[in-house]
Write an enzyme that holds these catalytic residues in place. Structure first.
Site, mmCIF file in Angstrom:
data_model
loop_
_atom_site.group_PDB
_atom_site.id
_atom_site.type_symbol
_atom_site.label_atom_id
_atom_site.label_comp_id
_atom_site.label_asym_id
_atom_site.label_seq_id
_atom_site.Cartn_x
_atom_site.Cartn_y
_atom_site.Cartn_z
ATOM 1 N N HIS B 142 0.870 -1.178 0.000
ATOM 2 C CA HIS B 142 0.000 0.000 0.000
ATOM 3 C C HIS B 142 0.911 1.234 0.000
ATOM 4 O O HIS B 142 2.020 1.184 0.529
ATOM 5 C CB HIS B 142 -0.833 -0.054 1.282
ATOM 6 C CG HIS B 142 -1.925 0.961 1.390
ATOM 7 N ND1 HIS B 142 -1.687 2.254 1.752
ATOM 8 C CD2 HIS B 142 -3.266 0.861 1.200
ATOM 9 C CE1 HIS B 142 -2.845 2.916 1.790
ATOM 10 N NE2 HIS B 142 -3.815 2.091 1.458
ATOM 11 N N ASP B 219 2.752 -4.828 7.787
ATOM 12 C CA ASP B 219 1.495 -4.111 7.590
ATOM 13 C C ASP B 219 0.375 -5.156 7.670
ATOM 14 O O ASP B 219 0.170 -5.926 6.734
ATOM 15 C CB ASP B 219 1.510 -3.406 6.230
ATOM 16 C CG ASP B 219 0.157 -2.795 5.890
ATOM 17 O OD1 ASP B 219 -0.781 -2.919 6.696
ATOM 18 O OD2 ASP B 219 0.044 -2.201 4.801
ATOM 19 N N GLN B 222 -4.942 -5.767 6.525
ATOM 20 C CA GLN B 222 -5.937 -6.666 5.949
ATOM 21 C C GLN B 222 -5.949 -8.016 6.661
ATOM 22 O O GLN B 222 -6.711 -8.904 6.285
ATOM 23 C CB GLN B 222 -5.685 -6.871 4.446
ATOM 24 C CG GLN B 222 -5.697 -5.597 3.623
ATOM 25 C CD GLN B 222 -7.069 -4.928 3.588
ATOM 26 O OE1 GLN B 222 -8.103 -5.538 3.892
ATOM 27 N NE2 GLN B 222 -7.092 -3.657 3.235
ATOM 28 N N LYS B 245 -11.100 -0.842 9.876
ATOM 29 C CA LYS B 245 -11.264 -2.005 8.996
ATOM 30 C C LYS B 245 -11.693 -3.248 9.794
ATOM 31 O O LYS B 245 -11.956 -4.288 9.225
ATOM 32 C CB LYS B 245 -9.956 -2.304 8.249
ATOM 33 C CG LYS B 245 -9.633 -1.321 7.137
ATOM 34 C CD LYS B 245 -8.298 -1.679 6.515
ATOM 35 C CE LYS B 245 -7.948 -0.957 5.239
ATOM 36 N NZ LYS B 245 -8.071 0.471 5.205
ATOM 37 N N CYS B 384 -4.820 2.597 -3.656
ATOM 38 C CA CYS B 384 -3.581 3.042 -3.002
ATOM 39 C C CYS B 384 -2.439 2.053 -3.225
ATOM 40 O O CYS B 384 -1.609 1.847 -2.340
ATOM 41 C CB CYS B 384 -3.776 3.285 -1.517
ATOM 42 S SG CYS B 384 -4.959 4.576 -1.182
#
Lengths: 124, 427
Positions: B142, B219, B222, B245, B384
């Protein structure tokens, strides 16, 4: 569906003035990196007026229809007149409500045309 | 084999309840927004990778806080301030348990995951990186895990290297030992791609990075919302994710880091709450986690995230992950029925709950606009992740992303909607 009125889809599927000019006086390339829309606008200028116009590129139905409709409209117009075009000029042509996100698609051809007639340098 | 199963917590972990099927109808009833109609049709919300919807319990936690407890934290000695502080720090403890951090001090509140990644770049990066040092990232990151490092590269003269992405959307790891060298100081990568959906082999990559002495920044934006994530078991050094999220409010995110690293890092921002003492001649930083939390924090949002974590834990992360895998497999099976549809990313066994695709007949914006008219919310654009789209030589893509409240019927509606898109734009 309002956004995809018959006329918009018709211009998308059968864009007018799509292609290249033999000897353009002005060429301007612009893109909208956010959605990947891209346009190259070619103008043939005679006696301060648009004698012919052509565009190439790819993009969504809204940006392509806007380019096609704008191209039809600007033939015969003087550069001074085109310098005065704004967002409303394109919205009137499209005849649809475009939301805040898609407005950038609709205005890309205008942005390229204005930059061309004002003689701006391309960013890239 | 499935990558994901190799780095979710051991099934021997006694804290994990046995996987059970989700009661989707009950779950759906707990999300007020799912009652909404869009253009006269029931909302089909498939944009969960951008942000999730919120259950009643999270919305109530926010309202309850503002109606009954609102006060600033760590300051007042009055009842409201003490209650607000207890709830706010209680939420931190919940999140700490949720990701199995060693202790809540390692859980730093940020505005979002982008800010969490920026804290690592600005605080750790500025204190530790010098000209000639390398940072390894991947082509599927991202923008928020690329741009902070590009800013630092311009400022400090560090070098950025990238693990490339194969045609199937997985990382090309054949030459990883060439990319990871003694000059690599940090390897930053995503647990799961927000475009191609690939779940990366975190443990394997972390082991390789640690072998050359590089730290690992994960990261997990998700991942944390969708599968069990155990910070200690993964053995990474930093882990970033956002609250919104994972059923929580916007404005709250998390940076988890190893305590010894966080202790050695300089503060990120200066201001109230992050100091122990201030004199005109200088200041002393507060201890963890407040050292990194200048100013009045997002108190209600942190408490809301605590409620979201309670909700997710009660449903069970294993069950959520399993349900999403099944739904995604179903979508991957049905979507190719649509004429000219090209799926980005790997097979179902290597990915999480999202599917990005392109259509020959229509631009992603047009796909999303037509689907919106049918009540279906998907994402269109580059999500992104422009470098990844450049790698696939496409300007943009459409993306459907799933969560615990999505159903097979909604996938059917998506497929039906896409047939309509093709019909509208084919000539």
């Amino acid at each position: 569906m309002d956004l995809y009125a018959e006329e918009i889809l018709d211009h998308y599927k059968h864009p007018r003035h799509f292609g290249h000019l033999d000897d353009p006086s002005l060429v301007y390339h612009d893109r909208n990196p956010l959605c990947g829309d891209e346009i190259t606008l070619e103008l043939k200028i005679e006696d301060g007026k648009v004698a012919d116009v052509a565009f190439t590129g790819h993009g969504c139905a809204i940006s392509r229809a806007a380019a096609s409709m704008m191209s039809e409209e600007i033939v015969g117009k003087s550069l001074d007149e085109l310098k005065g075009w704004d967002k409303e000029s394109i919205m009137d042509l499209l005849g649809i409500e475009v939301g805040p996100v898609r407005i950038k698609c609709a205005l890309l051809p205008l942005k390229a045309m204005k930059a061309a007639v004002w003689g701006l340098a391309e960013d890239e | 084999m499935s990558h994901s199963e190799s780095h979710t917590p051991d099934s021997g972990d006694t804290k994990c309840a046995p996987t059970r099927a989700l009661d989707v109808e009950t779950i759906r009833a707990e999300f007020p927004i799912l009652q909404r109609r869009i253009h006269g049709l029931p909302l089909v919300y498939l944009d969960n990778a951008a942000t999730s919807q919120k259950p009643r319990s999270v919305i109530d936690a926010l309202t309850r806080y503002y109606e009954q407890t609102n006060a600033n934290v760590h300051r007042g000695v009055h009842t409201l301030s003490e209650e607000a502080t207890a709830q706010y720090e209680g939420a931190r403890a919940k999140v700490s348990t949720f990701i199995n951090a060693t202790c809540p001090k390692e859980v730093i509140w940020t505005r979002n995951a982008s800010e969490a990644l920026n804290v690592v770049a600005y605080s750790w990066g500025r204190a530790n990186l010098k000209r000639g040092d390398h940072v390894l990232l991947t082509e599927m990151e991202h923008h928020s895990n690329i741009v902070p490092w590009q800013i630092l590269a311009a400022e400090r003269g560090i070098e950025l290297d990238f693990v490339r992405v194969a045609d199937d959307g997985t990382l090309m790891l054949d030459n990883l030992n060439k990319l990871l060298t003694s000059r690599t100081r940090l390897f930053g990568f995503t647990y799961m791609s927000n475009v191609v959906g690939t779940i990366n082999p975190v443990k394997e990559l972390t082991l390789a990075a640690h072998k050359v002495g590089a730290l690992v920044l994960l990261d997990a934006c998700q991942a944390v919302p969708h599968m069990p994530v155990d910070a200690q078991a993964l053995d990474v050094d930093f882990l970033a994710f956002s609250g919104h999220k994972m059923l929580g409010p916007t404005g709250i995110g998390v940076l988890w880091g190893r305590r010894e690293l966080l202790n050695a890092m300089p503060p990120f921002m200066g201001g109230g709450d992050m100091i122990r003492e201030v004199h005109l001649s200088g200041f002393k930083s507060s201890e963890l986690p407040w050292k990194f939390e200048a100013g009045t924090p997002a108190i209600a949002q942190a408490i809301g995230l605590g409620a979201a974590v309670d909700y997710l834990s009660q449903v069970g992360m294993d069950a959520i992950h399993q349900a999403e895998r099944e739904l995604t497999a179903y979508a991957l099976q049905r979507l190719p029925e649509v004429k000219g549809l090209r799926i980005l990313g790997p097979s179902a066994d290597k990915r999480g709950g999202l599917v990005a695709f392109t259509l020959e007949a229509a631009h992603p914006h047009d796909i999303a606009a037509v689907l919106d008219n049918l009540g279906i919310a998907i994402r269109a654009g580059h999500h992104c992740a422009q470098p990844l789209h450049e790698r696939f030589n496409i300007p943009a893509s459409a993306r459907a992303s799933f969560y615990l409240y999505n159903t097979r019927e909604e996938v059917d509606l998506l497929v039906k909607g896409l047939h309509k898109v093709v019909e509208m734009f084919t000539f």
